[in-house]
Motif scaffolding. Structure first.
Motif, PDB file in Angstrom:
ATOM      1  N   ARG A 134      15.174  66.405 -26.272  1.00 38.78           N
ATOM      2  CA  ARG A 134      14.367  67.614 -26.405  1.00 38.78           C
ATOM      3  C   ARG A 134      13.167  67.574 -25.464  1.00 38.78           C
ATOM      4  O   ARG A 134      12.848  68.570 -24.813  1.00 38.78           O
ATOM      5  CB  ARG A 134      13.905  67.790 -27.857  1.00 38.78           C
ATOM      6  N   PHE A 135      12.517  66.430 -25.355  1.00 40.75           N
ATOM      7  CA  PHE A 135      11.380  66.320 -24.441  1.00 40.75           C
ATOM      8  C   PHE A 135      11.799  66.568 -22.999  1.00 40.75           C
ATOM      9  O   PHE A 135      11.093  67.234 -22.235  1.00 40.75           O
ATOM     10  CB  PHE A 135      10.736  64.937 -24.571  1.00 40.75           C
ATOM     11  N   LEU A 136      12.945  66.038 -22.609  1.00 45.96           N
ATOM     12  CA  LEU A 136      13.379  66.134 -21.219  1.00 45.96           C
ATOM     13  C   LEU A 136      14.076  67.449 -20.901  1.00 45.96           C
ATOM     14  O   LEU A 136      14.217  67.813 -19.727  1.00 45.96           O
ATOM     15  CB  LEU A 136      14.292  64.959 -20.877  1.00 45.96           C
ATOM     16  N   ASN A 137      14.521  68.160 -21.948  1.00 45.29           N
ATOM     17  CA  ASN A 137      15.175  69.464 -21.777  1.00 45.29           C
ATOM     18  C   ASN A 137      14.607  70.434 -22.815  1.00 45.29           C
ATOM     19  O   ASN A 137      15.311  70.864 -23.739  1.00 45.29           O
ATOM     20  CB  ASN A 137      16.688  69.334 -21.944  1.00 45.29           C
ATOM     21  N   PRO A 138      13.336  70.795 -22.702  1.00 42.07           N
ATOM     22  CA  PRO A 138      12.659  71.529 -23.780  1.00 42.07           C
ATOM     23  C   PRO A 138      13.232  72.909 -24.083  1.00 42.07           C
ATOM     24  O   PRO A 138      13.101  73.378 -25.207  1.00 42.07           O
ATOM     25  CB  PRO A 138      11.211  71.627 -23.277  1.00 42.07           C
ATOM     26  N   LYS A 139      13.891  73.537 -23.112  1.00 41.98           N
ATOM     27  CA  LYS A 139      14.369  74.906 -23.319  1.00 41.98           C
ATOM     28  C   LYS A 139      15.858  74.983 -23.648  1.00 41.98           C
ATOM     29  O   LYS A 139      16.368  76.069 -23.937  1.00 41.98           O
ATOM     30  CB  LYS A 139      14.074  75.750 -22.078  1.00 41.98           C
ATOM     31  N   ALA A 140      16.555  73.874 -23.608  1.00 43.10           N
ATOM     32  CA  ALA A 140      18.001  73.886 -23.831  1.00 43.10           C
ATOM     33  C   ALA A 140      18.343  73.840 -25.316  1.00 43.10           C
ATOM     34  O   ALA A 140      17.522  73.432 -26.144  1.00 43.10           O
ATOM     35  CB  ALA A 140      18.647  72.693 -23.130  1.00 43.10           C
ATOM     36  N   GLU A 141      19.558  74.284 -25.654  1.00 45.60           N
ATOM     37  CA  GLU A 141      20.089  74.023 -26.990  1.00 45.60           C
ATOM     38  C   GLU A 141      20.466  72.536 -27.033  1.00 45.60           C
ATOM     39  O   GLU A 141      21.180  72.052 -26.163  1.00 45.60           O
ATOM     40  CB  GLU A 141      21.335  74.865 -27.252  1.00 45.60           C
ATOM     41  N   SER A 175      18.497  58.762 -18.173  1.00 40.70           N
ATOM     42  CA  SER A 175      19.012  59.138 -16.862  1.00 40.70           C
ATOM     43  C   SER A 175      19.951  60.335 -16.967  1.00 40.70           C
ATOM     44  O   SER A 175      19.864  61.288 -16.167  1.00 40.70           O
ATOM     45  CB  SER A 175      19.749  57.950 -16.238  1.00 40.70           C
ATOM     46  N   MET A 176      20.843  60.326 -17.959  1.00 42.78           N
ATOM     47  CA  MET A 176      21.735  61.460 -18.156  1.00 42.78           C
ATOM     48  C   MET A 176      20.945  62.714 -18.508  1.00 42.78           C
ATOM     49  O   MET A 176      21.205  63.804 -17.979  1.00 42.78           O
ATOM     50  CB  MET A 176      22.757  61.157 -19.260  1.00 42.78           C
ATOM     51  N   ALA A 177      19.960  62.582 -19.400  1.00 47.01           N
ATOM     52  CA  ALA A 177      19.154  63.733 -19.804  1.00 47.01           C
ATOM     53  C   ALA A 177      18.411  64.330 -18.620  1.00 47.01           C
ATOM     54  O   ALA A 177      18.283  65.558 -18.504  1.00 47.01           O
ATOM     55  CB  ALA A 177      18.178  63.324 -20.900  1.00 47.01           C
ATOM     56  N   LEU A 178      17.915  63.492 -17.729  1.00 44.68           N
ATOM     57  CA  LEU A 178      17.218  63.993 -16.543  1.00 44.68           C
ATOM     58  C   LEU A 178      18.183  64.692 -15.589  1.00 44.68           C
ATOM     59  O   LEU A 178      17.835  65.715 -14.976  1.00 44.68           O
ATOM     60  CB  LEU A 178      16.506  62.837 -15.840  1.00 44.68           C
ATOM     61  N   ASP A 179      19.398  64.164 -15.453  1.00 43.70           N
ATOM     62  CA  ASP A 179      20.397  64.841 -14.617  1.00 43.70           C
ATOM     63  C   ASP A 179      20.752  66.208 -15.200  1.00 43.70           C
ATOM     64  O   ASP A 179      20.917  67.192 -14.461  1.00 43.70           O
ATOM     65  CB  ASP A 179      21.651  63.984 -14.479  1.00 43.70           C
ATOM     66  N   LEU A 180      20.861  66.295 -16.508  1.00 41.95           N
ATOM     67  CA  LEU A 180      21.151  67.574 -17.157  1.00 41.95           C
ATOM     68  C   LEU A 180      20.007  68.549 -16.943  1.00 41.95           C
ATOM     69  O   LEU A 180      20.225  69.760 -16.743  1.00 41.95           O
ATOM     70  CB  LEU A 180      21.407  67.362 -18.647  1.00 41.95           C
ATOM     71  N   ALA A 181      18.776  68.047 -16.985  1.00 42.10           N
ATOM     72  CA  ALA A 181      17.617  68.895 -16.718  1.00 42.10           C
ATOM     73  C   ALA A 181      17.663  69.427 -15.292  1.00 42.10           C
ATOM     74  O   ALA A 181      17.368  70.602 -15.039  1.00 42.10           O
ATOM     75  CB  ALA A 181      16.328  68.118 -16.964  1.00 42.10           C
ATOM     76  N   GLY A 182      18.041  68.558 -14.357  1.00 37.08           N
ATOM     77  CA  GLY A 182      18.147  68.987 -12.972  1.00 37.08           C
ATOM     78  C   GLY A 182      19.211  70.050 -12.758  1.00 37.08           C
ATOM     79  O   GLY A 182      19.066  70.930 -11.903  1.00 37.08           O
ATOM     80  N   LEU A 183      20.274  69.986 -13.546  1.00 31.26           N
ATOM     81  CA  LEU A 183      21.352  70.982 -13.472  1.00 31.26           C
ATOM     82  C   LEU A 183      21.019  72.256 -14.235  1.00 31.26           C
ATOM     83  O   LEU A 183      21.749  73.243 -14.147  1.00 31.26           O
ATOM     84  CB  LEU A 183      22.647  70.380 -14.029  1.00 31.26           C
ATOM     85  N   LYS A 184      19.933  72.215 -15.017  1.00 34.64           N
ATOM     86  CA  LYS A 184      19.500  73.366 -15.823  1.00 34.64           C
ATOM     87  C   LYS A 184      20.630  73.870 -16.732  1.00 34.64           C
ATOM     88  O   LYS A 184      20.943  75.059 -16.764  1.00 34.64           O
ATOM     89  CB  LYS A 184      18.978  74.494 -14.933  1.00 34.64           C
ATOM     90  N   VAL A 185      21.216  72.942 -17.479  1.00 37.29           N
ATOM     91  CA  VAL A 185      22.295  73.324 -18.387  1.00 37.29           C
ATOM     92  C   VAL A 185      21.715  74.071 -19.591  1.00 37.29           C
ATOM     93  O   VAL A 185      20.545  73.913 -19.933  1.00 37.29           O
ATOM     94  CB  VAL A 185      23.116  72.108 -18.851  1.00 37.29           C
TER      95      VAL A 185
END
Length: 319
Positions: A259-266, A214-224
């Motif tokens: 990584r799967f949920l935020n593939p482009k983030a550090e 859930s946290m990872a998806l929220d971070l993805a939504g914020l495009k951190v």
């Protein structure tokens, strides 16, 4: 099914994660999950490794009641207490860290926010570091106004750190003196001011894997831009002092899922890495591509040269 999910992400299109997709991430063979996460990391981020170091610019007497934190005034931890450090001391440390080969440098301060003379001292330090070093500058000063974020940017800061810490569901079990929405709104203000965002959390506080997702998806939504993953280091005197440490397999699965949920983030390994095998070597092959190096705020960290050598051995570049 894991291969199909990986290929969907690699195709470059936006991926809406269905319940079944999330179940795949939780239940897949760990070796295959980590291998696929590393493949995503290489495709979207390349082989550049990113090292950040932090300085505890103001320590102790924090007004917030975060259950994990040694600096909270609610807990009896005997954490060191001191006022905001002189700008010259911070600048000197920044230049020393630059010589060690880090890429980013951040001042972190205890407290819900920063203002008054302390904020002016921080701006002085950022101006000095911007003029005397080539490091990317980050800041972590709690909840700030849009105008304060603009001031930070004007004085050399390009990234702001504000952890969500955990999921919206579990957050009330972690802190009661500010809210999850306070965090979200703070990140949005920093983004509006033109700052990049570093935001992640702590695993091992009693949350479930569903909470982490859930946290990872929220971070993805914020495009951190950067996601630090801290592994709880139970500190005597805090309410979580007796919490059992996570096993490495669970840490690796969490890193891969992020990584799967935020593939482009550090995806950045942070506190707790020094209890992992070879300082988190497997995690850097499971989707992570950055680290906070040197000492943490109130716990011992990993030495920068050792981290550089580890990443180089794994095929990362550290330009």
């Amino acid at each position: 099914m894991l291969k199909d999910l990986t290929e969907r992400i690699l195709s470059g299109g936006e991926v809406f994660f269905e319940t079944e997709d999330l179940k795949i991430l939780m239940d897949s063979d760990l070796t295959e999950l980590c291998r696929s996460a590393d493949r995503l990391r290489k495709y979207f981020c390349g082989d550049h490794g990113d090292l950040c170091t932090i300085i505890n610019g103001k320590s102790g007497r924090c007004s917030e009641d975060c259950r994990f934190c040694a600096q909270s005034s609610y807990h009896q931890t005997r954490a060191e207490e001191y006022a905001f450090l002189p700008a010259a001391e911070i600048i000197k440390d920044c230049k020393a860290q630059e010589q060690k080969g880090v890429h980013r440098y951040s001042i972190v301060t205890a407290g819900k926010s920063i203002g008054g003379d302390d904020f002016l001292k921080a701006l002085e330090a950022y101006r000095g570091m911007s003029a005397q070093s080539s490091l990317s500058l980050c800041a972590s000063h709690g909840l700030l106004s849009h105008e304060a974020f603009l001031k930070l940017k004007e004085n050399g800061v390009n990234r702001y750190h504000c952890n969500l810490e955990t999921s919206r569901r579990f957050f009330p079990q972690v802190c009661s003196t500010h809210t999850y929405d306070d965090k979200i709104e703070n990140i949005q203000r920093a983004k509006k001011a033109g700052l990049e965002i570093c935001s992640g959390g702590i695993i091992g506080m009693g949350e479930t894997m569903e909470d982490r997702i859930s946290m990872a998806l929220d971070l993805a939504g914020l495009k951190v831009d950067s996601i630090p993953i801290n592994v709880l280091t139970p500190i005597p005197g805090t309410p979580l002092e007796n919490r059992q440490r996570l096993k490495e397999e669970e840490i690796l699965r969490t890193v891969a899922v992020f990584r799967f949920l935020n593939p482009k983030a550090e995806i950045r390994l942070a506190a707790g890495r020094n209890v992992m095998e070879e300082n988190g070597r497997k995690a850097f092959l499971s989707g992570a591509n950055g680290a906070i190096t040197g000492d943490m705020l109130t716990t011992s960290g990993n030495k920068t040269e050792g981290d550089r050598q580890l990443l180089i051995q794994l095929g990362y570049t550290l330009n």
